[in-house]
Design an enzyme around this catalytic site. Structure first.
Site, PDB file in Angstrom:
ATOM      1  N   ARG A  53     -94.425  36.611 -87.602  1.00 16.78           N
ATOM      2  CA  ARG A  53     -93.123  36.114 -87.152  1.00 16.78           C
ATOM      3  C   ARG A  53     -92.903  34.746 -87.799  1.00 16.78           C
ATOM      4  O   ARG A  53     -93.211  33.712 -87.216  1.00 16.78           O
ATOM      5  CB  ARG A  53     -93.122  36.004 -85.620  1.00 16.78           C
ATOM      6  CG  ARG A  53     -91.805  35.508 -85.038  1.00 16.78           C
ATOM      7  CD  ARG A  53     -91.897  35.502 -83.512  1.00 16.78           C
ATOM      8  NE  ARG A  53     -90.673  34.999 -82.907  1.00 16.78           N
ATOM      9  CZ  ARG A  53     -90.404  33.703 -82.742  1.00 16.78           C
ATOM     10  NH1 ARG A  53     -91.263  32.781 -83.130  1.00 16.78           N
ATOM     11  NH2 ARG A  53     -89.268  33.333 -82.185  1.00 16.78           N
ATOM     12  N   SER A 124     -87.591  43.571 -78.149  1.00 18.63           N
ATOM     13  CA  SER A 124     -87.556  42.588 -77.059  1.00 18.63           C
ATOM     14  C   SER A 124     -86.432  42.953 -76.106  1.00 18.63           C
ATOM     15  O   SER A 124     -85.310  43.214 -76.551  1.00 18.63           O
ATOM     16  CB  SER A 124     -87.260  41.188 -77.604  1.00 18.63           C
ATOM     17  OG  SER A 124     -88.296  40.755 -78.437  1.00 18.63           O
ATOM     18  N   LYS A 153     -90.416  29.299 -78.851  1.00 18.74           N
ATOM     19  CA  LYS A 153     -89.163  29.989 -79.187  1.00 18.74           C
ATOM     20  C   LYS A 153     -88.003  29.151 -78.684  1.00 18.74           C
ATOM     21  O   LYS A 153     -87.773  29.073 -77.473  1.00 18.74           O
ATOM     22  CB  LYS A 153     -89.156  31.387 -78.552  1.00 18.74           C
ATOM     23  CG  LYS A 153     -87.948  32.241 -78.919  1.00 18.74           C
ATOM     24  CD  LYS A 153     -88.141  33.661 -78.375  1.00 18.74           C
ATOM     25  CE  LYS A 153     -86.865  34.465 -78.330  1.00 18.74           C
ATOM     26  NZ  LYS A 153     -86.372  34.879 -79.635  1.00 18.74           N
TER      27      LYS A 153
END
Ligand code: 3NM
Length: 227
Positions: A53, A124, A153
């Site tokens: 990611r 998600s 995040k």
């Protein structure tokens, strides 16, 4: 390693649950040590699935991003641990990754599914409605979060607490689910008790000095019940 689900179709829910137990999500911006070293130490500690990611301020782009993805993928292959790509079906297909993970703001799950064939698809989700849609659109597992406050995040939704997992299970959702967001070894047990099949972590592993990563992973494994 050949693809996790090889040529035999979609992964089984039982195998998916095993892969979700100790799930490492990693980008270079999250790492205290060199990313390849972080992944190698985490693999030695026993992570069951790895997601690349590469996001946020300072994230690598272009060739440097591709090169890091290939390096981390090679380490995962050596350890026979599946390697999946966050939010980039093109990159996943280009390198022959084992799957992709997408968020609600990314490519639609059904489009991703049709492009990746039988590779792993994670989505998600934050509500029962998003969960049901992801299930219909071909998700193999759901990422549910943030369970606790996270520093990893910037655009995370409101903290849900482990109760969201209990609630979703109570509504009959049987799809494999992993909790994410602020999970540490001390909290992993309650995430699994609430109904997750495992925990996905960034900082609990990546923010460690290299020499502490293996033990950090082993501690989390113990809390989710892997010996
Ligand atoms: N997704 P840490 S929370 C990548 O809620 C990600 O969907 C989330 O990092 C979500 O383990 C999150 O350091 C960050 O809190 C997880």
């Amino acid at each position: 390693m050949s693809r996790e689900n090889g040529s035999s179709g979609r992964i089984s829910p039982a195998r998916m649950r095993e892969l979700l137990r100790m799930y490492l999500v990693i980008g270079s911006v999250n790492c205290f040590a060199e990313p390849l070293r972080v992944v190698e130490e985490a693999l030695a500690g026993g992570v069951t699935l790895v997601q690349f990611r590469e996001k946020g301020p300072g994230a690598l782009t272009g060739d440097a991003r591709l090169a890091l993805a290939l390096q981390l993928q090679a380490a995962c292959r050596r350890a026979e641990v599946p390697f999946i790509i966050n939010d980039d079906v093109d990159l996943a297909l280009e390198i022959g990754a084992d799957g992709v993970h997408i968020g609600q703001d990314d490519e639609a799950a059904d489009t991703a599914r049709s492009r990746i064939g039988d590779r792993l698809l994670g989505v998600s989700a934050h509500t029962a409605e998003e969960v049901r849609l992801a299930d219909r659109q071909g998700a193999d597992y759901l990422g549910i979060g943030p369970i606790y406050p996270t520093v990893s995040k910037a655009d995370a939704h409101a903290v849900q607490g482990p109760g969201i997992l209990r609630e979703l299970r109570g509504q009959g959702i049987a799809l494999p689910m992993v909790g994410i967001g602020g999970i540490t070894a001390a909290l992993a047990g309650e995430v699994v008790s609430a109904g997750a099949d495992g925990v996905a972590v960034i900082s609990a592993v990546t923010a460690m000095p290299a020499g502490e990563i293996r033990t950090a992973v082993q501690r989390i494994r113990e809390q989710v019940g892997i010996r």
